[in-house]
Design an enzyme around this catalytic site. Structure first.
Site, PDB file in Angstrom:
ATOM      1  N   GLU A   1      -3.489   1.321   0.318  1.00  0.00           N
ATOM      2  CA  GLU A   1      -3.504   0.728   1.644  1.00  0.00           C
ATOM      3  C   GLU A   1      -4.932   0.667   2.167  1.00  0.00           C
ATOM      4  O   GLU A   1      -5.641   1.678   2.169  1.00  0.00           O
ATOM      5  CB  GLU A   1      -2.681   1.557   2.636  1.00  0.00           C
ATOM      6  CG  GLU A   1      -1.197   1.448   2.448  1.00  0.00           C
ATOM      7  CD  GLU A   1      -0.415   2.189   3.521  1.00  0.00           C
ATOM      8  OE1 GLU A   1       0.806   1.975   3.572  1.00  0.00           O
ATOM      9  OE2 GLU A   1      -0.990   2.979   4.300  1.00  0.00           O
ATOM     10  N   CYS A   2      -5.346  -0.508   2.616  1.00  0.00           N
ATOM     11  CA  CYS A   2      -6.574  -0.746   3.352  1.00  0.00           C
ATOM     12  C   CYS A   2      -7.808  -0.167   2.644  1.00  0.00           C
ATOM     13  O   CYS A   2      -8.393  -0.824   1.803  1.00  0.00           O
ATOM     14  CB  CYS A   2      -6.443  -0.242   4.791  1.00  0.00           C
ATOM     15  SG  CYS A   2      -7.632  -0.999   5.915  1.00  0.00           S
ATOM     16  N   ALA A   3      -8.216   1.032   2.962  1.00  0.00           N
ATOM     17  CA  ALA A   3      -9.383   1.629   2.297  1.00  0.00           C
ATOM     18  C   ALA A   3      -9.134   1.761   0.807  1.00  0.00           C
ATOM     19  O   ALA A   3     -10.062   1.616   0.004  1.00  0.00           O
ATOM     20  CB  ALA A   3      -9.699   2.985   2.904  1.00  0.00           C
TER      21      ALA A   3
ATOM     22  N   SER B   1      -2.689  -3.412  -0.334  1.00  0.00           N
ATOM     23  CA  SER B   1      -2.461  -4.188   0.871  1.00  0.00           C
ATOM     24  C   SER B   1      -3.344  -3.708   2.017  1.00  0.00           C
ATOM     25  O   SER B   1      -3.693  -2.536   2.089  1.00  0.00           O
ATOM     26  CB  SER B   1      -0.982  -4.036   1.253  1.00  0.00           C
ATOM     27  OG  SER B   1      -0.686  -4.655   2.460  1.00  0.00           O
TER      28      SER B   1
END
Length: 198
Positions: free
Chosen positions: A83-85, A186
């Site tokens: 996720e993200c990072a 994502s």
């Protein structure tokens, strides 16, 4: 400072609840330190959560052994959720404040930091046929949130996406959830709560 500390305590409590839920489902959690660990422990799956990789991008780049081990494991099919990072760390590189650093390189794109948020707020995502954990009843909608100052640029146009963005920005304003090998990466932060099948 009080607001930040309260937010950090709330975030820590949320992470603890999620860890407890994963343990209750029968999983053993094995922590990995991307700055210090030089090899990947014996694991059956990998979850890379949010954070601020740009703030330590030089140290992440310097840990070549772990970056190479992660790339090899994911390319061999290690089930991985980021996720993200986590998405940024698995990209080719991170660019921030006129500097750049090499990252894992499994995602064929470069994370570029911006002064203002690219995606911010609640998201609603519709699963596509590429979703690795698709709903048995067909296309499902999931909800979450995003808050990222980065965009993914120079992305290989042949990349498959697990989600069509109904609300939010995701990777490109239309898609989120990059699917490569057994990796789902994502910008959306999803949680195991009512209405999500996380």
């Amino acid at each position: 400072a009080v607001v930040v500390e309260a937010a950090e305590r709330e975030h820590d409590a949320e992470q603890q609840r999620e860890a407890d839920a994963v343990r209750a489902a029968g999983a053993e959690l094995v922590p990995i330190d991307t700055l210090a660990d030089r090899e990947l422990p014996a694991i059956d799956g990998l979850v890379i959560g949010g954070g601020f990789p740009e703030a330590c991008m030089d140290a992440l780049e310097a840990n070549v052994a772990l970056r190479e081990a992660l790339r090899a494991a994911i390319e061999r099919g290690l089930p991985t959720y980021a996720e993200c990072a986590g998405l940024m760390y698995l990209a080719r590189s991170i660019h921030w404040q006129g500097r750049s650093a090499r990252m894992v390189g499994v995602i064929p794109g470069d994370a570029v930091m911006h002064a203002r948020p690219v995606g911010r707020g609640y998201v609603r995502l519709e699963e596509t046929a590429h979703m690795p954990w698709a709903a048995a009843s067909g296309a499902a909608t999931v909800q979450g949130h995003e808050f990222h100052h980065s965009s993914l640029e120079n992305l290989d146009p042949g990349v498959s996406f697990a989600y069509r963005v109904q609300r939010g920005h995701g990777v490109d304003g239309e898609h989120d959830g990059i699917v490569i090998h057994n990796l789902l990466a994502s910008y959306a932060h999803l949680r195991s709560v009512g209405g999500n099948r996380w």
